[in-house]
Enzyme design. Sequence first.
Site, short mmCIF file in Angstrom:
data_model
loop_
_atom_site.label_atom_id
_atom_site.label_comp_id
_atom_site.label_asym_id
_atom_site.label_seq_id
_atom_site.Cartn_x
_atom_site.Cartn_y
_atom_site.Cartn_z
N ASP A 43 0.87 -1.17 0.00
CA ASP A 43 0.00 0.00 0.00
C ASP A 43 0.91 1.23 0.00
O ASP A 43 2.06 1.15 0.43
CB ASP A 43 -0.89 -0.01 1.24
CG ASP A 43 -1.68 1.27 1.39
OD1 ASP A 43 -2.43 1.62 0.46
OD2 ASP A 43 -1.54 1.94 2.42
N ASP A 241 -1.22 -0.69 6.03
CA ASP A 241 -1.24 -0.08 7.35
C ASP A 241 -2.63 0.23 7.90
O ASP A 241 -2.79 0.42 9.09
CB ASP A 241 -0.45 1.24 7.34
CG ASP A 241 -1.22 2.37 6.68
OD1 ASP A 241 -1.68 2.17 5.54
OD2 ASP A 241 -1.36 3.43 7.30
#
Length: 347
Positions: A43, A241
């Site tokens: 990500d 995250d």
Amino acid sequence: CALGIAIPLARVAGISIAGKKGILVRDFAAFDLAKRVSAFIFDKTGTVTHGNWTLQEIIVLGPHDKDRVLSLAAGLETNSDHFIAQEIRRQTQKRQIQPAIIDQAQTTENGICGTFEGRKIKIGSSNYMGKTITDFKKEINFDRLQQTSTDSYVFMGIEDRPAAIFVFGDTIRKGATETIQELHHRGLKTQLVSGDGDETTRAVAGAIGIQKAQGSQMPEEKAAAVQALQQQNHLVAMVGDGINDAPALAQADLSLAVHSGAHLGEEVAAVTLMRAEPEQVIEFLTFAGAVNQKIHQNLVFTFAYNLISIPIAMSGLLTPLVAVCAMLLSSISVIGNTLMLVRKHSA
């Protein structure tokens, strides 16, 4: 007895040592999977970048002023805990601007909408506005949207007309480039995905050395990206995250969460990188290799003892006392070999 403790003892020791290194391992299988993964998906925001966005500029479109659109944005983002919302609220406090009272606020995957004085207000991605970035460029008559860095844009519309563009800046985490280089050196495939704009995502990917990047990805689309690689016979590791990464982390064969306080994302992940440093990905892969090597050594010790001692015992050539000593020695060998792992990596 030694055969029974050969694998779990090394794994338990591995989890303990990893914890001291700032790596929280929730799943024993993560050690084995680490040596077999062939592709990594990262990500962007909060993972390879800090995610500490600052509002750098407000580009106002039409008959609006900066204070007014900032007030409307803060009103829409009143109940959001997203880092963009937090930065917008911080800026209103800094500039002593009162957030507007928004009615019927509704949150979707890529934006928030509500009404103010009977007019519909929306804030989110350009797609959420029903526009493209090109449409916004035409509105301001000149090219202000040069997404060649880590800048990202959030768009506001009033009554389906572009009203403002919020320019947010982010910085790439130290060590992100070196981490990607090392993964490539190990022959692993890498990919970057993000909910941010496609151009921004590609710019960040280029800066850290990732060739394939996909922006404007919803949570289910990130999971689909993981599945697409799995269908190509890749064993996929996902590094994310936030809550938006939870579906992709759940889909991945090996999931690593960068610690950010997003508890859902971390609970889904098999491994949590508590220092939130990209280098911890390489650190975990290297350490997992050491744990797996120790498991193999333990198995060699136990099989050697059993292959030699059991036939001799069956032949009646071993007295019970010697057999007990041999069994004890085999267990001590496994324990001692595992303690060498602890001593080496705890120093």
